[in-house]
Design an enzyme around this catalytic site. Sequence first.
Site, PDB file in Angstrom:
ATOM      1  N   ASN A 171       0.818  -1.208   0.000  1.00 29.14           N
ATOM      2  CA  ASN A 171       0.000   0.000   0.000  1.00 29.14           C
ATOM      3  C   ASN A 171       0.864   1.275   0.000  1.00 29.14           C
ATOM      4  O   ASN A 171       2.014   1.248  -0.418  1.00 29.14           O
ATOM      5  CB  ASN A 171      -1.049  -0.031   1.120  1.00 29.14           C
ATOM      6  CG  ASN A 171      -2.321   0.653   0.662  1.00 29.14           C
ATOM      7  OD1 ASN A 171      -2.431   1.870   0.675  1.00 29.14           O
ATOM      8  ND2 ASN A 171      -3.278  -0.130   0.191  1.00 29.14           N
ATOM      9  N   ARG A 172       0.268   2.384   0.461  1.00 23.25           N
ATOM     10  CA  ARG A 172       0.876   3.687   0.177  1.00 23.25           C
ATOM     11  C   ARG A 172       1.756   4.209   1.314  1.00 23.25           C
ATOM     12  O   ARG A 172       1.434   4.013   2.486  1.00 23.25           O
ATOM     13  CB  ARG A 172      -0.235   4.708  -0.117  1.00 23.25           C
ATOM     14  CG  ARG A 172      -0.912   4.383  -1.438  1.00 23.25           C
ATOM     15  CD  ARG A 172      -2.139   5.215  -1.720  1.00 23.25           C
ATOM     16  NE  ARG A 172      -2.651   4.868  -3.036  1.00 23.25           N
ATOM     17  CZ  ARG A 172      -3.388   3.773  -3.284  1.00 23.25           C
ATOM     18  NH1 ARG A 172      -3.723   2.942  -2.311  1.00 23.25           N
ATOM     19  NH2 ARG A 172      -3.779   3.497  -4.510  1.00 23.25           N
ATOM     20  N   HIS A 195       3.049   0.061  -2.962  1.00 25.76           N
ATOM     21  CA  HIS A 195       3.440  -1.349  -3.102  1.00 25.76           C
ATOM     22  C   HIS A 195       4.925  -1.571  -3.352  1.00 25.76           C
ATOM     23  O   HIS A 195       5.327  -2.355  -4.220  1.00 25.76           O
ATOM     24  CB  HIS A 195       2.627  -1.998  -4.225  1.00 25.76           C
ATOM     25  CG  HIS A 195       1.161  -2.159  -3.915  1.00 25.76           C
ATOM     26  ND1 HIS A 195       0.664  -2.253  -2.646  1.00 25.76           N
ATOM     27  CD2 HIS A 195       0.080  -2.255  -4.756  1.00 25.76           C
ATOM     28  CE1 HIS A 195      -0.659  -2.398  -2.688  1.00 25.76           C
ATOM     29  NE2 HIS A 195      -1.040  -2.390  -3.954  1.00 25.76           N
ATOM     30  N   HIS A 222      -1.170 -10.226  -3.059  1.00 21.26           N
ATOM     31  CA  HIS A 222      -2.172  -9.394  -3.730  1.00 21.26           C
ATOM     32  C   HIS A 222      -3.047 -10.229  -4.671  1.00 21.26           C
ATOM     33  O   HIS A 222      -3.347  -9.804  -5.794  1.00 21.26           O
ATOM     34  CB  HIS A 222      -1.474  -8.264  -4.487  1.00 21.26           C
ATOM     35  CG  HIS A 222      -2.280  -7.024  -4.649  1.00 21.26           C
ATOM     36  ND1 HIS A 222      -3.489  -7.003  -5.305  1.00 21.26           N
ATOM     37  CD2 HIS A 222      -2.059  -5.745  -4.239  1.00 21.26           C
ATOM     38  CE1 HIS A 222      -3.959  -5.761  -5.304  1.00 21.26           C
ATOM     39  NE2 HIS A 222      -3.113  -4.978  -4.657  1.00 21.26           N
ATOM     40  N   TYR A 230      -6.244 -11.644  -6.436  1.00 22.95           N
ATOM     41  CA  TYR A 230      -7.578 -11.141  -6.749  1.00 22.95           C
ATOM     42  C   TYR A 230      -8.499 -12.358  -6.790  1.00 22.95           C
ATOM     43  O   TYR A 230      -8.389 -13.182  -7.704  1.00 22.95           O
ATOM     44  CB  TYR A 230      -7.589 -10.469  -8.126  1.00 22.95           C
ATOM     45  CG  TYR A 230      -6.953  -9.101  -8.203  1.00 22.95           C
ATOM     46  CD1 TYR A 230      -5.584  -8.929  -8.027  1.00 22.95           C
ATOM     47  CD2 TYR A 230      -7.722  -7.980  -8.493  1.00 22.95           C
ATOM     48  CE1 TYR A 230      -5.004  -7.670  -8.128  1.00 22.95           C
ATOM     49  CE2 TYR A 230      -7.149  -6.717  -8.599  1.00 22.95           C
ATOM     50  CZ  TYR A 230      -5.787  -6.565  -8.412  1.00 22.95           C
ATOM     51  OH  TYR A 230      -5.221  -5.325  -8.523  1.00 22.95           O
ATOM     52  N   ASP A 276     -11.676   0.121  -1.036  1.00 21.47           N
ATOM     53  CA  ASP A 276     -10.221   0.179  -1.141  1.00 21.47           C
ATOM     54  C   ASP A 276      -9.717   0.768   0.174  1.00 21.47           C
ATOM     55  O   ASP A 276      -9.231   1.895   0.225  1.00 21.47           O
ATOM     56  CB  ASP A 276      -9.795   1.043  -2.345  1.00 21.47           C
ATOM     57  CG  ASP A 276      -8.318   0.870  -2.664  1.00 21.47           C
ATOM     58  OD1 ASP A 276      -7.641   0.118  -1.935  1.00 21.47           O
ATOM     59  OD2 ASP A 276      -7.847   1.478  -3.641  1.00 21.47           O
ATOM     60  N   GLN A 284      -6.602  -5.071   3.834  1.00 18.85           N
ATOM     61  CA  GLN A 284      -7.098  -4.118   2.844  1.00 18.85           C
ATOM     62  C   GLN A 284      -8.085  -4.851   1.955  1.00 18.85           C
ATOM     63  O   GLN A 284      -7.732  -5.855   1.320  1.00 18.85           O
ATOM     64  CB  GLN A 284      -5.924  -3.604   1.986  1.00 18.85           C
ATOM     65  CG  GLN A 284      -6.298  -2.584   0.933  1.00 18.85           C
ATOM     66  CD  GLN A 284      -6.257  -1.146   1.465  1.00 18.85           C
ATOM     67  OE1 GLN A 284      -5.872  -0.904   2.607  1.00 18.85           O
ATOM     68  NE2 GLN A 284      -6.644  -0.183   0.641  1.00 18.85           N
ATOM     69  N   GLU A 303      -5.891  -8.119   1.375  1.00 23.80           N
ATOM     70  CA  GLU A 303      -4.450  -7.987   1.575  1.00 23.80           C
ATOM     71  C   GLU A 303      -4.171  -7.871   3.070  1.00 23.80           C
ATOM     72  O   GLU A 303      -4.357  -6.806   3.660  1.00 23.80           O
ATOM     73  CB  GLU A 303      -3.948  -6.748   0.829  1.00 23.80           C
ATOM     74  CG  GLU A 303      -4.202  -6.824  -0.662  1.00 23.80           C
ATOM     75  CD  GLU A 303      -4.323  -5.441  -1.294  1.00 23.80           C
ATOM     76  OE1 GLU A 303      -3.370  -4.659  -1.221  1.00 23.80           O
ATOM     77  OE2 GLU A 303      -5.392  -5.147  -1.848  1.00 23.80           O
TER      78      GLU A 303
END
Length: 335
Positions: free
Chosen positions: A74-75, A100, A169, A171, A239, A272, A299
């Site tokens: 993440n950020r 990431h 990660h 999906y 998100d 997440q 996540e």
Amino acid sequence: MIRELKKVDDHISLFEMKSNALEVLVTNFGGTIIRLLMPDKNGQKGDVVLGYDSIAEYQTKDAYLGALVGRTANRTCKGTFSLNGKTYTLPLNDVPNSLHGGVHGFSQKVFDAKIQGDSLVLTYLSPDGEEGYPGTLTLSVRFCWKGDSFCIHYHAETDQDTILNLTNHSYFNLNGKGDVQKQLLKIHADLFTPNDDVCLPTGEIRPVAGTAMDFRRFKAIGQDADNDEDCVRASRGYDANFILDGSIPAVTARSPESGIVMQVTTDQPGVQLYTANGMGPVSGKNGQVYGHRAAFCLETQHYPDCIHHPDWPSCILRAGEAFDSTTVYAFSVDE
Ligand code: BGC
């Protein structure tokens, strides 16, 4: 059972891992889960993760499908942080922030791979200063089975204090096709960390009660995802990071259509939920085209940008200490 299924080139291989019910395909490129086959309520095997047909696509497309993400998932606000009085700068690959692990994060690295008994062990030595992060980091990721549960164990050590927040990660789409709007989630979290309009935590900790983020009882992903609420509006869906309450499992996902149930258990403090908002259309494996809400990611992680929130669980890994963490994905079918 585990075997090297195919060599893609001199360095990259595909590894097949089978339990009684499940089949998983993993590559040492980015520690990526490419395929996860699980029989549905009719006994038909379906692939419950998104992916691509070729490694080249994993190298060029940037959605992190199935990848191992690090050094920090993440950020990181404005791609900068201070540690022990020194300031470090990370690539701004999600302007104005770093996302990431940067441009060449772990999702883009070739890991050394070893089959050890029934496990696949991927290792990587991340040099001091790689993507701006301090310390030489030794990372080892073990993929293994506990019955029909698929486990990922992360182990890391560093020779200098650094920051670390690892996740997978994948999906997930428990129908193997279409969108996930009608798939159900139950998340053991009373609280979440709201984001600003560039998806960065504001620092607030807010109860999920009365918001679209309330998944304390099974709820369809699409039910509240388009509400006019700040927790879903800017991202056009989910998100955001949930603060897990420590329950086992942390999250249960189920599809009424396929009957497939996935339970995620983790020792990480957060998860997440990202629902592939506005994805694609992008071409995926087997001729599929992935679009808006084609999947959900769970996540497991420390809270995003926690280096800037000293009162949150810390992602600092000290020299000489080891980071160990396990996330387990258990699959079953509702009849
Ligand atoms: C982030 C999203 C991002 C996605 C793909 C998720 O973990 O929270 O904002 O778009 O990964 O990079």
